[in-house]
Design an enzyme around this catalytic site. Structure first.
Site, short mmCIF file in Angstrom:
data_model
loop_
_atom_site.label_atom_id
_atom_site.label_comp_id
_atom_site.label_asym_id
_atom_site.label_seq_id
_atom_site.Cartn_x
_atom_site.Cartn_y
_atom_site.Cartn_z
N ARG A 75 0.98 -1.29 -0.44
CA ARG A 75 0.14 0.24 0.20
C ARG A 75 1.33 1.00 0.01
O ARG A 75 1.51 1.14 0.86
CB ARG A 75 -0.97 -0.33 1.40
CG ARG A 75 -1.98 -0.95 0.91
CD ARG A 75 -3.42 -0.35 0.16
NE ARG A 75 -4.05 -0.97 0.07
CZ ARG A 75 -4.33 -2.23 -0.46
NH1 ARG A 75 -3.31 -2.94 -1.32
NH2 ARG A 75 -5.68 -3.19 -0.58
N HIS A 117 -1.62 -0.12 -9.58
CA HIS A 117 -2.52 -0.77 -8.96
C HIS A 117 -3.02 -0.81 -9.52
O HIS A 117 -4.04 -2.15 -9.71
CB HIS A 117 -3.72 0.49 -7.87
CG HIS A 117 -4.19 -0.22 -6.85
ND1 HIS A 117 -4.53 0.00 -5.78
CD2 HIS A 117 -4.33 -1.60 -6.30
CE1 HIS A 117 -4.80 -1.04 -4.38
NE2 HIS A 117 -4.59 -1.74 -4.81
P1 NDP Z 1 -2.00 -11.61 4.27
O1 NDP Z 1 -2.45 -11.42 5.60
O2 NDP Z 1 -1.53 -13.15 3.60
O3 NDP Z 1 0.04 -11.76 4.41
C1 NDP Z 1 0.56 -10.32 5.44
C2 NDP Z 1 2.18 -10.89 5.89
O4 NDP Z 1 2.11 -9.58 6.22
C3 NDP Z 1 1.92 -11.99 6.71
O5 NDP Z 1 3.24 -12.34 6.67
C4 NDP Z 1 2.59 -11.12 7.83
O6 NDP Z 1 3.08 -11.61 8.85
C5 NDP Z 1 3.20 -9.96 7.38
N1 NDP Z 1 3.40 -8.44 8.19
C6 NDP Z 1 1.75 -7.75 8.89
N2 NDP Z 1 2.37 -7.44 9.71
C7 NDP Z 1 3.96 -6.77 9.84
C8 NDP Z 1 4.93 -6.13 10.27
N3 NDP Z 1 4.48 -5.67 11.12
N4 NDP Z 1 5.97 -6.72 10.10
C9 NDP Z 1 6.43 -7.39 9.47
N5 NDP Z 1 5.33 -8.55 9.47
C10 NDP Z 1 4.27 -8.55 8.96
O7 NDP Z 1 -1.98 -10.80 3.40
P2 NDP Z 1 -2.01 -10.59 1.61
O8 NDP Z 1 -0.49 -11.21 1.07
O9 NDP Z 1 -3.38 -11.42 1.22
O10 NDP Z 1 -2.08 -9.22 0.86
C11 NDP Z 1 -0.47 -8.27 1.61
C12 NDP Z 1 -1.17 -6.89 0.81
O11 NDP Z 1 -1.38 -6.89 -0.34
C13 NDP Z 1 -2.75 -6.74 1.49
O12 NDP Z 1 -3.23 -6.24 2.80
C14 NDP Z 1 -2.68 -5.29 -0.15
O13 NDP Z 1 -2.57 -4.50 0.41
C15 NDP Z 1 -1.65 -5.63 -0.86
N6 NDP Z 1 -2.41 -6.27 -2.40
C16 NDP Z 1 -2.18 -5.90 -3.24
C17 NDP Z 1 -2.60 -5.82 -4.27
C18 NDP Z 1 -2.46 -4.37 -5.42
O14 NDP Z 1 -2.75 -4.91 -6.36
N7 NDP Z 1 -1.70 -3.92 -5.58
C19 NDP Z 1 -3.16 -6.54 -4.87
C20 NDP Z 1 -3.09 -7.43 -3.61
C21 NDP Z 1 -3.48 -7.53 -2.57
P3 NDP Z 1 2.57 -12.79 9.59
O15 NDP Z 1 2.79 -13.75 8.69
O16 NDP Z 1 3.86 -12.57 10.71
O17 NDP Z 1 1.04 -12.65 9.73
C1 OXD Z 2 -6.64 -5.71 -2.28
C2 OXD Z 2 -6.05 -5.46 -3.85
O1 OXD Z 2 -6.05 -5.16 -2.18
O2 OXD Z 2 -6.62 -5.09 -5.58
O3 OXD Z 2 -7.11 -6.76 -3.35
O4 OXD Z 2 -4.96 -4.08 -3.71
#
Ligand code: NDP
Ligand code: OXD
Length: 308
Positions: A223, A271
């Site tokens: 993000r 995005h």
């Molecule tokens: P998940 O919840 O599956 O994974 C999040 C990961 O981030 C986990 O491994 C988590 O750690 C880690 N994390 C969270 N907070 C912290 C922190 N403070 N310090 C270190 N690690 C942290 O989410 P997704 O993988 O499904 O999605 C991730 C993000 O990708 C979404 O929230 C969105 O913002 C973005 N996204 C963007 C898109 C785009 O087109 N640009 C499309 C889809 C998603 P742990 O495993 O230990 O819980």
């Molecule tokens: C999502 C995105 O979070 O598209 O799915 O950014």
């Protein structure tokens, strides 16, 4: 069973309803805005008034992976479960996006694109060195976990960092605040796949960037609010960062005057790193609603305190 479908931005509501109906013709579907009492909501960035007008909802399904926008509104009633999409066809796209960025940096494709516009023929390959960048992925969930695995499978030394300790074949994993500095010190390419939370807002600032090896490359598809834009631009101008590929921004669309648009070493994408494929998403939504209706556990429940 009555399902309310809402979406902000691109109008995907008719497509979602058609696809859900194909799976479950016996369910009723309602497009927002409507005051007809519904059982489940499928939404992307819903307006605040929706929850006041829909008091009978049993669960909210976020039509995407990131729930930061929904949680920031602070309007989903306490106790109403929020469930997000998990992968749903997005992780593969993320892996493609990140790999493209890694290759762009490693193989100097940006430099060759500039040369082509000037009809200039020059090879920059260093035949004496077999240097390959080490790639570090922040966030090892649905997106980051897949990205790290695919990049490692492609032959790059790959590191991963998350809140908790992960074990991924071929990926050296680091965890928590203690693991951050040793992780960053080795990342020639830093990829953020983090969700936006109170802990990750502004995380990628000058202090963090100064821990990277000189000339690193930044890829952000998490993000925009994770980045301190002024610090990223300063790092680009000083050469601390050789370049960046950015998909997400503080303000979207990225304002026309923003320096990211014109910086020679920045790739801006609107995005699109991973868009939600209607078919995969609806298949997952149907499965989740079936489980919820039967009172069975579902995965992807958002922890509102943790923020993801
Ligand atoms: P998940 O919840 O599956 O994974 C999040 C990961 O981030 C986990 O491994 C988590 O750690 C880690 N994390 C969270 N907070 C912290 C922190 N403070 N310090 C270190 N690690 C942290 O989410 P997704 O993988 O499904 O999605 C991730 C993000 O990708 C979404 O929230 C969105 O913002 C973005 N996204 C963007 C898109 C785009 O087109 N640009 C499309 C889809 C998603 P742990 O495993 O230990 O819980
Ligand atoms: C999502 C995105 O979070 O598209 O799915 O950014």
């Amino acid at each position: 069973m009555k399902i309310l479908v809402q979406s902000s931005g691109i109008d995907v509501v008719p497509g979602i309803i058609a696809e859900l109906r194909r799976h479950r013709p016996q369910w009723s579907f309602v497009a927002w805005p409507s005051d007809e009492p519904c059982d489940y909501l499928v939404c992307w960035k819903p307006p605040a008034e929706l929850f006041a007008r829909q008091p009978a909802l049993r669960a909210v399904i976020n039509y995407g992976a990131g729930v930061d926008a929904l949680l920031a509104m602070n309007v989903v009633p306490d106790g109403l479960p929020i469930i997000r999409l998990e992968d749903a066809g997005m992780a593969q796209q993320m892996a493609e996006y990140a790999l493209y960025g890694v290759l762009h940096h490693h193989r100097k494709f940006g430099r060759y694109a500039v040369q082509q516009r000037a009809r200039h023929w020059q090879q920059w390959e260093d035949r004496a060195s077999s240097f390959r960048p080490t790639v570090g992925v922040m966030g090892l969930g649905e997106m980051g976990g897949t990205v790290a695995r695919r990049i490692a499978a492609f032959g790059y030394t790959t590191l991963g960092w998350a809140r908790s300790r992960h074990a991924i074949d071929g990926v050296e994993c680091f965890a928590g605040q203690d693991g951050l500095a040793p992780f960053l010190a080795r990342c020639n390419v830093l990829v953020s796949m983090l969700p936006l939370t109170a802990d990750t807002r502004g995380l990628i600032d000058g202090a963090l960037l100064s821990r990277l090896p000189m000339g690193a490359f930044l890829i952000n598809a998490g993000r925009g609010d994770q980045l301190h834009d002024v610090d990223v631009l300063a790092a680009l101008d000083s050469g601390r960062l050789a370049g960046a590929m950015l998909d997400v921004f503080h303000t979207e669309p990225l304002p026309a005057h923003h320096r990211f648009w014109s910086h020679p070493n920045v790739i801006v994408t609107p995005h699109i790193a991973a868009t939600t494929p209607i078919r995969d998403a609806c298949e997952q939504i149907v499965t989740k609603i079936d489980s919820l209706a039967r009172g069975e556990p579902v995965s992807g429940i958002v922890d509102r305190v943790r923020g993801y």
